[in-house]
Design a protein around this motif. Structure first.
Motif, mmCIF file in Angstrom:
data_model
loop_
_atom_site.group_PDB
_atom_site.id
_atom_site.type_symbol
_atom_site.label_atom_id
_atom_site.label_comp_id
_atom_site.label_asym_id
_atom_site.label_seq_id
_atom_site.Cartn_x
_atom_site.Cartn_y
_atom_site.Cartn_z
ATOM 1 N N GLU A 1 0.832 -1.207 0.000
ATOM 2 C CA GLU A 1 0.000 0.000 0.000
ATOM 3 C C GLU A 1 0.865 1.255 0.000
ATOM 4 N N THR A 2 1.942 1.226 0.773
ATOM 5 C CA THR A 2 2.852 2.366 0.811
ATOM 6 C C THR A 2 3.496 2.575 -0.554
ATOM 7 N N GLU A 3 3.932 1.494 -1.179
ATOM 8 C CA GLU A 3 4.544 1.595 -2.496
ATOM 9 C C GLU A 3 3.549 2.172 -3.506
ATOM 10 N N ALA A 4 2.294 1.784 -3.408
ATOM 11 C CA ALA A 4 1.283 2.311 -4.337
ATOM 12 C C ALA A 4 1.110 3.812 -4.136
ATOM 13 N N ARG A 5 1.091 4.242 -2.886
ATOM 14 C CA ARG A 5 0.966 5.687 -2.633
ATOM 15 C C ARG A 5 2.158 6.451 -3.187
ATOM 16 N N VAL A 6 3.348 5.901 -2.963
ATOM 17 C CA VAL A 6 4.553 6.559 -3.477
ATOM 18 C C VAL A 6 4.527 6.608 -4.997
ATOM 19 N N LEU A 7 4.126 5.518 -5.625
ATOM 20 C CA LEU A 7 4.037 5.481 -7.087
ATOM 21 C C LEU A 7 3.077 6.555 -7.586
ATOM 22 N N TRP A 8 1.942 6.674 -6.921
ATOM 23 C CA TRP A 8 0.984 7.686 -7.337
ATOM 24 C C TRP A 8 1.576 9.084 -7.211
ATOM 25 N N GLU A 9 2.263 9.343 -6.127
ATOM 26 C CA GLU A 9 2.880 10.661 -5.927
ATOM 27 C C GLU A 9 3.907 10.946 -7.019
ATOM 28 N N GLU A 10 4.673 9.933 -7.395
ATOM 29 C CA GLU A 10 5.659 10.117 -8.458
ATOM 30 C C GLU A 10 4.982 10.358 -9.803
ATOM 31 N N GLN B 1 4.869 13.746 -13.116
ATOM 32 C CA GLN B 1 5.357 13.546 -14.482
ATOM 33 C C GLN B 1 4.591 14.386 -15.492
ATOM 34 N N GLU B 2 4.968 14.192 -16.723
ATOM 35 C CA GLU B 2 4.401 14.961 -17.836
ATOM 36 C C GLU B 2 2.878 14.860 -17.877
ATOM 37 N N PRO B 3 2.227 15.883 -18.415
ATOM 38 C CA PRO B 3 0.760 15.856 -18.532
ATOM 39 C C PRO B 3 0.256 14.743 -19.446
ATOM 40 N N LYS B 4 1.125 14.188 -20.311
ATOM 41 C CA LYS B 4 0.703 13.132 -21.233
ATOM 42 C C LYS B 4 0.255 11.870 -20.491
ATOM 43 N N VAL B 5 0.786 11.673 -19.290
ATOM 44 C CA VAL B 5 0.467 10.456 -18.537
ATOM 45 C C VAL B 5 -1.005 10.484 -18.142
ATOM 46 N N ASP B 6 -1.697 9.375 -18.367
ATOM 47 C CA ASP B 6 -3.111 9.280 -18.022
ATOM 48 C C ASP B 6 -3.220 9.046 -16.514
ATOM 49 N N THR B 7 -3.185 10.139 -15.778
ATOM 50 C CA THR B 7 -3.174 10.027 -14.315
ATOM 51 C C THR B 7 -4.476 9.466 -13.769
ATOM 52 N N ALA B 8 -5.589 9.737 -14.425
ATOM 53 C CA ALA B 8 -6.878 9.202 -13.958
ATOM 54 C C ALA B 8 -6.857 7.681 -14.010
ATOM 55 N N HIS B 9 -6.298 7.150 -15.086
ATOM 56 C CA HIS B 9 -6.206 5.690 -15.225
ATOM 57 C C HIS B 9 -5.298 5.101 -14.147
ATOM 58 N N VAL B 10 -4.153 5.735 -13.931
ATOM 59 C CA VAL B 10 -3.216 5.245 -12.914
ATOM 60 C C VAL B 10 -3.862 5.323 -11.539
ATOM 61 N N GLN B 11 -4.542 6.446 -11.252
ATOM 62 C CA GLN B 11 -5.195 6.601 -9.950
ATOM 63 C C GLN B 11 -6.260 5.526 -9.760
ATOM 64 N N GLU B 12 -7.028 5.263 -10.780
ATOM 65 C CA GLU B 12 -8.066 4.237 -10.682
ATOM 66 C C GLU B 12 -7.455 2.864 -10.400
ATOM 67 N N ARG B 13 -6.382 2.560 -11.108
ATOM 68 C CA ARG B 13 -5.716 1.265 -10.891
ATOM 69 C C ARG B 13 -5.192 1.148 -9.472
ATOM 70 N N ILE B 14 -4.597 2.217 -8.966
ATOM 71 C CA ILE B 14 -4.057 2.188 -7.598
ATOM 72 C C ILE B 14 -5.196 2.049 -6.592
ATOM 73 N N LEU B 15 -6.276 2.791 -6.801
ATOM 74 C CA LEU B 15 -7.422 2.699 -5.890
ATOM 75 C C LEU B 15 -8.021 1.294 -5.904
ATOM 76 N N LEU B 16 -8.133 0.717 -7.089
ATOM 77 C CA LEU B 16 -8.650 -0.647 -7.182
ATOM 78 C C LEU B 16 -7.724 -1.636 -6.465
ATOM 79 N N ARG B 17 -6.424 -1.439 -6.648
ATOM 80 C CA ARG B 17 -5.464 -2.315 -5.993
ATOM 81 C C ARG B 17 -5.572 -2.183 -4.476
ATOM 82 N N GLN B 18 -5.743 -0.953 -3.983
ATOM 83 C CA GLN B 18 -5.881 -0.745 -2.541
ATOM 84 C C GLN B 18 -7.147 -1.413 -2.018
#
Length: 98
Positions: free
Chosen positions: A45-54, A58-75
């Motif tokens: 869980e800590t690693e997922a939070r750190v990954l999200w913060e990193e 990053q660049e605006p090109k990264v689909d942050t909504a998708h990454v956030q959803e994946r992290i939330l689902l994983r949590q």
């Protein structure tokens, strides 16, 4: 004959005691495994939070909504696993009592 019956009863009781000792050792081992899994879960869980913060930095090109959803689902999956482990712990305690 009474002596033989008593010997059989003592033997049966010794076997039951050995079985209980084996089960007690198994419960202790399983409790250790559960504790280790809980620690691993907390690390993940800590690693997922750190990954999200990193990823947010990053660049605006990264689909942050998708990454956030994946992290939330994983949590959520991890929380459900923790609940399952807690229920398994409770089940083991109940089984031990009986």
């Amino acid at each position: 004959q009474n002596e033989k019956e008593l010997q059989d009863i003592v033997k049966q009781q010794e076997e039951k005691m050995l079985q209980l000792i084996d089960k007690s050792g198994e419960v202790t081992r399983l409790q250790g495994e559960v504790s280790q899994l809980k620690r691993s879960l907390q690390r993940a869980e800590t690693e997922a939070r750190v990954l999200w913060e990193e990823m947010r930095g990053q660049e605006p090109k990264v689909d942050t909504a998708h990454v956030q959803e994946r992290i939330l689902l994983r949590q959520q999956v991890d929380k459900l696993r923790l609940l399952l482990l807690e229920k398994d712990d409770e089940h083991l305690v109940v089984v031990d009592k009986y």
